[in-house]
Design a protein around this motif. Structure first.
Motif, PDB file in Angstrom:
ATOM      1  N   GLN A  30       3.931   5.277   4.145  1.00 51.98           N
ATOM      2  CA  GLN A  30       5.243   5.564   3.548  1.00 51.98           C
ATOM      3  C   GLN A  30       6.377   5.074   4.420  1.00 51.98           C
ATOM      4  O   GLN A  30       7.402   4.620   3.930  1.00 51.98           O
ATOM      5  CB  GLN A  30       5.389   7.061   3.337  1.00 51.98           C
ATOM      6  CG  GLN A  30       4.645   7.546   2.104  1.00 51.98           C
ATOM      7  CD  GLN A  30       5.258   8.804   1.531  1.00 51.98           C
ATOM      8  OE1 GLN A  30       5.423   9.762   2.264  1.00 51.98           O
ATOM      9  NE2 GLN A  30       5.570   8.800   0.260  1.00 51.98           N
ATOM     10  N   TYR A  42      -7.195   2.225   3.614  1.00 47.64           N
ATOM     11  CA  TYR A  42      -6.460   1.623   4.728  1.00 47.64           C
ATOM     12  C   TYR A  42      -7.019   2.108   6.067  1.00 47.64           C
ATOM     13  O   TYR A  42      -7.239   1.325   6.985  1.00 47.64           O
ATOM     14  CB  TYR A  42      -4.969   1.960   4.613  1.00 47.64           C
ATOM     15  CG  TYR A  42      -4.171   1.558   5.825  1.00 47.64           C
ATOM     16  CD1 TYR A  42      -3.977   0.210   6.129  1.00 47.64           C
ATOM     17  CD2 TYR A  42      -3.642   2.522   6.682  1.00 47.64           C
ATOM     18  CE1 TYR A  42      -3.269  -0.160   7.260  1.00 47.64           C
ATOM     19  CE2 TYR A  42      -2.926   2.150   7.810  1.00 47.64           C
ATOM     20  CZ  TYR A  42      -2.744   0.811   8.095  1.00 47.64           C
ATOM     21  OH  TYR A  42      -2.058   0.435   9.213  1.00 47.64           O
ATOM     22  N   LEU A  84       0.835  -1.198   0.000  1.00 47.06           N
ATOM     23  CA  LEU A  84       0.000   0.000   0.000  1.00 47.06           C
ATOM     24  C   LEU A  84       0.869   1.248   0.000  1.00 47.06           C
ATOM     25  O   LEU A  84       1.936   1.291   0.612  1.00 47.06           O
ATOM     26  CB  LEU A  84      -0.912   0.010   1.230  1.00 47.06           C
ATOM     27  CG  LEU A  84      -1.852  -1.193   1.386  1.00 47.06           C
ATOM     28  CD1 LEU A  84      -2.786  -0.980   2.586  1.00 47.06           C
ATOM     29  CD2 LEU A  84      -2.671  -1.443   0.123  1.00 47.06           C
ATOM     30  N   GLY A  85       0.371   2.271  -0.676  1.00 41.54           N
ATOM     31  CA  GLY A  85       1.046   3.566  -0.722  1.00 41.54           C
ATOM     32  C   GLY A  85       0.086   4.676  -0.326  1.00 41.54           C
ATOM     33  O   GLY A  85      -1.056   4.425   0.078  1.00 41.54           O
ATOM     34  N   ARG A  86       0.564   5.904  -0.489  1.00 37.26           N
ATOM     35  CA  ARG A  86      -0.234   7.066  -0.054  1.00 37.26           C
ATOM     36  C   ARG A  86      -1.656   7.055  -0.610  1.00 37.26           C
ATOM     37  O   ARG A  86      -2.602   7.415   0.081  1.00 37.26           O
ATOM     38  CB  ARG A  86       0.444   8.354  -0.517  1.00 37.26           C
ATOM     39  CG  ARG A  86       1.754   8.652   0.161  1.00 37.26           C
ATOM     40  CD  ARG A  86       2.405   9.870  -0.488  1.00 37.26           C
ATOM     41  NE  ARG A  86       1.664  11.091  -0.188  1.00 37.26           N
ATOM     42  CZ  ARG A  86       1.932  11.883   0.844  1.00 37.26           C
ATOM     43  NH1 ARG A  86       2.912  11.584   1.663  1.00 37.26           N
ATOM     44  NH2 ARG A  86       1.233  12.965   1.056  1.00 37.26           N
ATOM     45  N   ALA A  87      -1.793   6.637  -1.867  1.00 38.55           N
ATOM     46  CA  ALA A  87      -3.103   6.670  -2.530  1.00 38.55           C
ATOM     47  C   ALA A  87      -4.105   5.714  -1.876  1.00 38.55           C
ATOM     48  O   ALA A  87      -5.318   5.838  -2.086  1.00 38.55           O
ATOM     49  CB  ALA A  87      -2.945   6.336  -4.011  1.00 38.55           C
ATOM     50  N   ASP A  88      -3.594   4.772  -1.079  1.00 34.03           N
ATOM     51  CA  ASP A  88      -4.470   3.796  -0.424  1.00 34.03           C
ATOM     52  C   ASP A  88      -4.867   4.235   0.988  1.00 34.03           C
ATOM     53  O   ASP A  88      -5.549   3.486   1.699  1.00 34.03           O
ATOM     54  CB  ASP A  88      -3.752   2.438  -0.318  1.00 34.03           C
ATOM     55  CG  ASP A  88      -3.347   1.893  -1.664  1.00 34.03           C
ATOM     56  OD1 ASP A  88      -4.244   1.676  -2.500  1.00 34.03           O
ATOM     57  OD2 ASP A  88      -2.136   1.700  -1.888  1.00 34.03           O
ATOM     58  N   ALA A  89      -4.438   5.428   1.386  1.00 34.07           N
ATOM     59  CA  ALA A  89      -4.594   5.815   2.793  1.00 34.07           C
ATOM     60  C   ALA A  89      -6.051   5.806   3.266  1.00 34.07           C
ATOM     61  O   ALA A  89      -6.337   5.372   4.387  1.00 34.07           O
ATOM     62  CB  ALA A  89      -3.967   7.191   3.033  1.00 34.07           C
ATOM     63  N   ASP A 110     -10.248  -5.086  -6.346  1.00 35.97           N
ATOM     64  CA  ASP A 110     -10.238  -3.683  -5.907  1.00 35.97           C
ATOM     65  C   ASP A 110     -10.709  -3.418  -4.475  1.00 35.97           C
ATOM     66  O   ASP A 110     -10.533  -2.306  -3.987  1.00 35.97           O
ATOM     67  CB  ASP A 110     -11.044  -2.813  -6.873  1.00 35.97           C
ATOM     68  CG  ASP A 110     -12.471  -3.282  -7.020  1.00 35.97           C
ATOM     69  OD1 ASP A 110     -12.823  -4.275  -6.355  1.00 35.97           O
ATOM     70  OD2 ASP A 110     -13.205  -2.667  -7.797  1.00 35.97           O
ATOM     71  N   GLU A 163      -1.299   8.417   5.609  1.00 36.90           N
ATOM     72  CA  GLU A 163      -0.416   8.459   4.432  1.00 36.90           C
ATOM     73  C   GLU A 163       1.040   8.294   4.866  1.00 36.90           C
ATOM     74  O   GLU A 163       1.804   7.541   4.264  1.00 36.90           O
ATOM     75  CB  GLU A 163      -0.578   9.791   3.691  1.00 36.90           C
ATOM     76  CG  GLU A 163      -1.884   9.920   2.949  1.00 36.90           C
ATOM     77  CD  GLU A 163      -2.081  11.310   2.349  1.00 36.90           C
ATOM     78  OE1 GLU A 163      -3.032  11.479   1.576  1.00 36.90           O
ATOM     79  OE2 GLU A 163      -1.287  12.224   2.665  1.00 36.90           O
TER      80      GLU A 163
END
Ligand SMILES: CC(C)(COP(=O)(O)OP(=O)(O)OC[C@H]1O[C@@H](n2cnc3c(N)ncnc32)[C@H](O)[C@@H]1OP(=O)(O)O)[C@@H](O)C(=O)NCCC(=O)NCCS
Length: 176
Positions: A59, A24, A16-21, A71, A55
């Motif tokens: 990271q 999440y 997972l990255g920032r866009a998944d915050a 998705d 976020e």
């Protein structure tokens, strides 16, 4: 081939990255709220956190998500590496949660295996703590190769209830 009624369907894993915050945060808070006895963190603390805080967490830590049907975030688990030089050989496996409707279909196992694989390039051993009464998680970790090395009595206090935690470790280089 038709799927059985209780089969959650195929899932994929990715970091997972920032866009998944946002997704999440939703799943993390759902876990903290529905299973407060299984986490050291509490819903009340994390529910007040900003999206930016989640976020930053995605990271600074290795967090993997399981996506059902491509998705929908269905399960999460993370690996935290200690920053202090004398502890940097240890990774902490934390934050495992799978949505109740998707449990017992291998999602948790896939996440743990993936995190162990990631840990291999970064640390020498992986530690975790699990509430002693959490049979599902204890069995999951034993099946993944973790061994108990201690028991911390009254490690958590949830309301008026104290919970013991089993301390487990997995050596990645056979040293312990
Ligand atoms: C623990 C948890 C992540 C397991 O996820 P899962 O996707 O159901 O795990 P799996 O399907 O990969 O199960 C792997 C093994 O764990 C054990 N296990 C899982 N659920 C179990 C249960 N309810 N009772 C006993 N053993 C269980 C079994 O050995 C299982 O293998 P099997 O299905 O072949 O018998 C999930 O139950 C969960 O999110 N629980 C609430 C949050 C939590 O406890 N997190 C851990 C904090 S340390």
């Amino acid at each position: 081939m038709t799927k059985s009624k209780d089969e959650p369907g195929p899932f994929g894993l990715r970091r997972l990255g920032r866009a998944d915050a946002a997704a999440y945060r939703d799943l993390r808070l759902k876990g903290l709220q529905s299973n407060p006895e299984t986490f050291a963190a509490s819903f009340d603390d994390e529910a007040t956190r900003s999206l930016a805080w989640f976020e930053e967490r995605l990271q600074s830590r290795i967090v993997y998500g399981a996506f059902l049907g491509g998705d929908a975030l269905t399960g999460v688990g993370g690996l935290r590496v200690e920053s202090a030089a004398k502890l940097a050989h240890i990774g902490i496996l934390w934050g495992m949660f799978v949505k109740p409707e998707a449990r017992r279909h291998g999602v948790g196992t896939a996440l743990v295996r993936r995190l162990i694989h990631e840990a291999g390039g970064v640390v020498e051993q992986v530690h975790l703590s699990v509430v002693a009464s959490n049979e599902a998680a204890v069995q999951l970790y034993i099946a993944a190769g973790f061994k108990q090395y201690g028991l911390e009595r009254r490690a958590l206090k949830v309301g008026d209830q104290y919970c013991d935690e089993i301390l487990m470790a997995l050596s990645l280089n056979g040293a312990c």
